[in-house]
Design an enzyme around this catalytic site. Structure first.
Site, PDB file in Angstrom:
ATOM      1  N   HIS A  42     -17.156 -16.841  81.955  1.00 48.91           N
ATOM      2  CA  HIS A  42     -17.948 -15.742  81.398  1.00 48.91           C
ATOM      3  C   HIS A  42     -18.720 -15.026  82.505  1.00 48.91           C
ATOM      4  CE1 HIS A  42     -17.661 -16.668  76.976  1.00 48.91           C
ATOM      5  NE2 HIS A  42     -17.237 -17.813  77.495  1.00 48.91           N
ATOM      6  N   GLU A  57     -20.648 -19.438  83.759  1.00 46.76           N
ATOM      7  CA  GLU A  57     -21.197 -18.080  83.865  1.00 46.76           C
ATOM      8  C   GLU A  57     -21.193 -17.728  85.345  1.00 46.76           C
ATOM      9  OE1 GLU A  57     -22.121 -16.189  81.346  1.00 46.76           O
ATOM     10  OE2 GLU A  57     -22.223 -17.595  79.661  1.00 46.76           O
ATOM     11  N   HIS A  78     -14.844 -12.506  76.157  1.00 48.27           N
ATOM     12  CA  HIS A  78     -15.637 -11.297  75.966  1.00 48.27           C
ATOM     13  C   HIS A  78     -15.008 -10.231  76.862  1.00 48.27           C
ATOM     14  CE1 HIS A  78     -19.231 -14.052  74.829  1.00 48.27           C
ATOM     15  NE2 HIS A  78     -18.547 -13.682  73.759  1.00 48.27           N
ATOM     16  N   GLU A 125     -16.520  -8.979  80.181  1.00 47.94           N
ATOM     17  CA  GLU A 125     -16.873  -9.930  81.236  1.00 47.94           C
ATOM     18  C   GLU A 125     -15.621 -10.145  82.098  1.00 47.94           C
ATOM     19  OE1 GLU A 125     -20.277 -12.173  78.549  1.00 47.94           O
ATOM     20  OE2 GLU A 125     -18.437 -13.238  79.058  1.00 47.94           O
TER      21      GLU A 125
END
Length: 416
Positions: free
Chosen positions: A163, A254, A56, A59
């Site tokens: 991420h 994450e 992404h 990110e």
């Protein structure tokens, strides 16, 4: 980023190799830097590890962390014994940006969503892979196709994709069906014990992640880990694709509550994640590895090698060198080796609690079969990319929930 990678590859040419696995929609290179004592060539017994970030484009923490990690690895080779041993025993593939077009498209960074999340064709790359549970009938993007082809060329054993937007280590499955436990709000692989261990290995060394509740989204993650489906289901995710079709255990990291934090915040993320990034890489040496031979000593490709009670829906097979890698926690296991046209061959292994020094337990297997078996067709992706779980009825023995978990789930439903 590109200039940094080229400088590293030139300055540390004996332990690094820089190459592009493909192009983005706008023609940018998808760079991968390989770090290892044999960075350009496969070596039997040396497992392959990978980190992928910035799929992404908005990110950015993972992208920055991997650049720091590269610098840390190459500058500490020969100085830090752990790093030196890791580089000598592993081929480490680092892809700082899977979505360079998205990264370049971000003009006004935002903590929660920026217009560079998707690729140039407005596709979310982490929804763009084949799915084992439902038909993911989307147009495969150049970045996705490049990664899928890359997975065919290497025997990846362990990986993680990086991420932002939360603080948790998430493990497969991201999608699911009743057979994997979705009636109980999770979706478990046959290797759930290993995945929980891998996620905890990362989270427990990150002082903020292990607390499990540091972001202001009211979501709590005990010990800083979660099953992907339990958090929220997605289809076409990369970690499920890696596990099912590439025989590679992958988790999703994450790493920041804010997807695109301010520049001055970046050094603190490296300090928080350095130990986790390095310790996680070491886990590629979990379990057992080896080669399968016929009675004449010829290595056998495309032979099914799996633990008896944890079969994968797409069977795990030896690569073109006859190698297999099984990530397993300490304990006793029965390995089932299956060659087309022959009865299964069983062998027992015991993996001790004290881990080997940067090496999984080695267990070569010589099959007592007559005839030439080395002509078995090689196929890295042994299963068609269709929803393999779609028509699987019921619950498998490996994913049946306990009564305790059932009661906890009911309480969660009624009181959340």
């Amino acid at each position: 980023m590109e200039e940094f990678l080229k400088t590293v590859a030139q300055s540390y040419s004996s332990i690094t190799h820089l190459h592009s696995i493909g192009k983005s929609v706008e023609g940018r290179n998808l760079w991968v830097l390989v770090v290892g004592r044999f960075p350009k060539t496969h070596r039997v017994g040396i497992p392959e590890f990978k980190y992928v970030a910035n799929m992404h484009g908005d990110e950015t923490v993972g992208r920055e962390l991997l650049l720091h990690l590269i610098d840390y690895l190459v500058t500490n080779d020969g100085k830090d014994p752990d790093i030196t041993n890791l580089i000598s025993s592993t081929r480490i593939h680092i892809m700082p940006s899977m979505n360079p077009d998205g990264f370049e498209a971000v003009k006004k960074p935002d903590c929660y969503y920026s217009n560079g999340r998707e690729n140039r064709n407005n596709y979310d790359l982490n929804r763009n892979f084949p799915d084992a549970f439902v038909l993911n009938d989307v147009s495969r993007q150049p970045e996705t196709v490049a990664v899928m082809q890359w997975l065919k060329t290497e025997t990846f054993v362990l990986s993680a994709n990086l991420h932002g937007g939360a603080l948790v280590a998430s493990y497969p499955f991201d999608n699911g069906v009743q057979a994997t436990g979705t009636l109980f709000s999770r979706s478990l692989t046959p290797d759930d014990d290993v995945f929980q261990y891998l996620a905890y290995t990362y989270a427990s060394r990150n002082i903020n992640m292990k607390k499990g509740d540091q972001c202001k989204n009211k979501v709590k993650f005990p010990n800083g880990i979660t099953n992907g489906y339990s958090w929220y289901p997605i289809q076409g995710g990369m970690q499920d694709y890696n596990y099912i079709w590439a025989q590679c255990f992958e988790i999703t990291l994450e790493l920041s509550c804010c997807k695109y934090p301010r520049e001055e915040k970046l050094p603190s993320f490296w300090n928080s994640n350095k130990a986790s990034l390095i310790e996680y890489m070491k886990q590629v040496h979990l379990g057992v590895k080896g080669q399968v031979f016929d009675q004449n000593g010829n290595p056998l490709p495309n032979v099914i090698v799996e633990v008896q009670d944890r079969k994968h829906i797409c069977p795990y097979k030896t690569n073109k060198f006859g190698e297999y890698y099984l990530l397993l926690l300490p304990g006793s296991y029965i390995i089932n080796v299956t060659v087309p046209g022959y009865d299964p061959y069983f062998t027992e292994v015991f993996i001790p609690k004290k881990s080997q020094n940067f090496s999984a337990l080695t267990k070569d297997i010589r099959l007592p079969f007559q005839g030439q078996l080395n002509s078995i067709q090689v196929s890295n992706l042994s299963c068609p990319t269709i929803p393999l779980y779609r028509d699987l009825p019921g619950h498998s023995a490996a994913t049946k929930p306990s009564l305790f978990l059932f009661l906890v789930t009911l309480l969660h439903i009624f009181f959340k």
